[in-house]
Write an enzyme that holds these catalytic residues in place. Structure first.
Site, PDB file in Angstrom:
ATOM      1  N   VAL A 166       0.871  -1.168   0.000  1.00 10.39           N
ATOM      2  CA  VAL A 166       0.000   0.000   0.000  1.00 10.39           C
ATOM      3  C   VAL A 166       0.908   1.218   0.000  1.00 10.39           C
ATOM      4  O   VAL A 166       2.066   1.146   0.405  1.00 10.39           O
ATOM      5  CB  VAL A 166      -0.974   0.022   1.208  1.00 10.39           C
ATOM      6  CG1 VAL A 166      -2.017  -1.085   1.083  1.00 10.39           C
ATOM      7  CG2 VAL A 166      -0.238  -0.080   2.521  1.00 10.39           C
ATOM      8  N   SER A 167       0.368   2.346  -0.442  1.00  8.43           N
ATOM      9  CA  SER A 167       1.207   3.521  -0.651  1.00  8.43           C
ATOM     10  C   SER A 167       1.472   4.344   0.596  1.00  8.43           C
ATOM     11  O   SER A 167       2.513   4.975   0.709  1.00  8.43           O
ATOM     12  CB  SER A 167       0.575   4.422  -1.711  1.00  8.43           C
ATOM     13  OG  SER A 167       0.461   3.722  -2.921  1.00  8.43           O
ATOM     14  N   THR A 168       0.526   4.372   1.524  1.00  5.40           N
ATOM     15  CA  THR A 168       0.698   5.242   2.690  1.00  5.40           C
ATOM     16  C   THR A 168       0.425   4.488   3.976  1.00  5.40           C
ATOM     17  O   THR A 168      -0.233   3.446   3.970  1.00  5.40           O
ATOM     18  CB  THR A 168      -0.266   6.455   2.632  1.00  5.40           C
ATOM     19  OG1 THR A 168      -1.608   5.987   2.756  1.00  5.40           O
ATOM     20  CG2 THR A 168      -0.105   7.237   1.343  1.00  5.40           C
ATOM     21  N   GLN A 222      -3.180   3.449   4.866  1.00 10.48           N
ATOM     22  CA  GLN A 222      -3.853   2.350   4.173  1.00 10.48           C
ATOM     23  C   GLN A 222      -3.521   1.014   4.825  1.00 10.48           C
ATOM     24  O   GLN A 222      -2.528   0.879   5.539  1.00 10.48           O
ATOM     25  CB  GLN A 222      -3.437   2.336   2.700  1.00 10.48           C
ATOM     26  CG  GLN A 222      -3.880   3.576   1.956  1.00 10.48           C
ATOM     27  CD  GLN A 222      -3.301   3.615   0.549  1.00 10.48           C
ATOM     28  OE1 GLN A 222      -2.147   3.279   0.328  1.00 10.48           O
ATOM     29  NE2 GLN A 222      -4.132   4.024  -0.398  1.00 10.48           N
TER      30      GLN A 222
END
Length: 180
Positions: A9-11, A14
């Site tokens: 996941v990017s952040t 998340q």
């Protein structure tokens, strides 16, 4: 043959739990996950670990191609590195594998689409920010990490691992903040 799942996941906001569940359901014996942008390979230590671990006939499995990367060249390089080790890459949605000849062609096209999608997202984001600034309502992005807390804990003599645990971030993020 080992099936190794990779969830990303990017952040830090998340959650990769759904990806991990899907990879487990697909029979992945090992699942590694990380919270880092897919725009480049920088900082993606779990992916690097998986690639280093791959052996002949192993399979790297991701739920979607954009979990592997958002840049066509990166995705193709990752696939190439896996193949150099005699391993395969499988994307679950849509189901594509490098085991077959068409898999390479489809992955290349999907990689190009993912890269184009990333550009569109960034363009829409810039347009939205410009519009919000013009209307005087832009407040900037919300701070994801408490830099002051991290610096204070470091000043108190805590190690990067302990700071990362308290601040709920990675050690790499701690190091980056302390470098500033």
């Amino acid at each position: 043959m080992t099936k190794i799942g990779y969830a990303r996941v990017s952040t830090i906001d998340q959650d990769s739990e759904l990806q991990q569940q899907r990879l487990h359901a697909e029979g992945c014996q090992i699942i590694r996950s990380e919270k880092v942008s897919g725009a480049s390979r920088a900082g993606r230590s779990e992916l690097a670990t998986i690639i280093d671990f791959l052996r002949q006939d192993d399979e790297l499995v991701v739920t979607r191609l954009d979990r592997l990367g958002r840049d066509t060249r990166d995705v193709l390089n990752i696939v190439h590195e896996c193949e150099q080790r005699g391993a395969f890459v499988t994307v679950l949605d849509p189901h594509v594998s490098t085991r077959g000849e068409m898999g390479h062609v489809i992955l290349t096209v999907l990689g190009m689409v993912a890269q184009m999608e990333r550009r569109f997202i960034k363009e829409r984001q810039r347009e939205g920010i410009a519009r919000a600034k013009a209307e005087g309502v832009y407040k900037g992005g919300k701070a994801r990490l408490d830099h002051a807390l991290i610096r204070r804990l470091h000043g108190d003599g805590l190690a990067a691992s302990a700071i990362a645990k308290i601040a709920k971030c990675s050690r790499m993020q701690v190091y980056r903040i302390l470098e500033d």
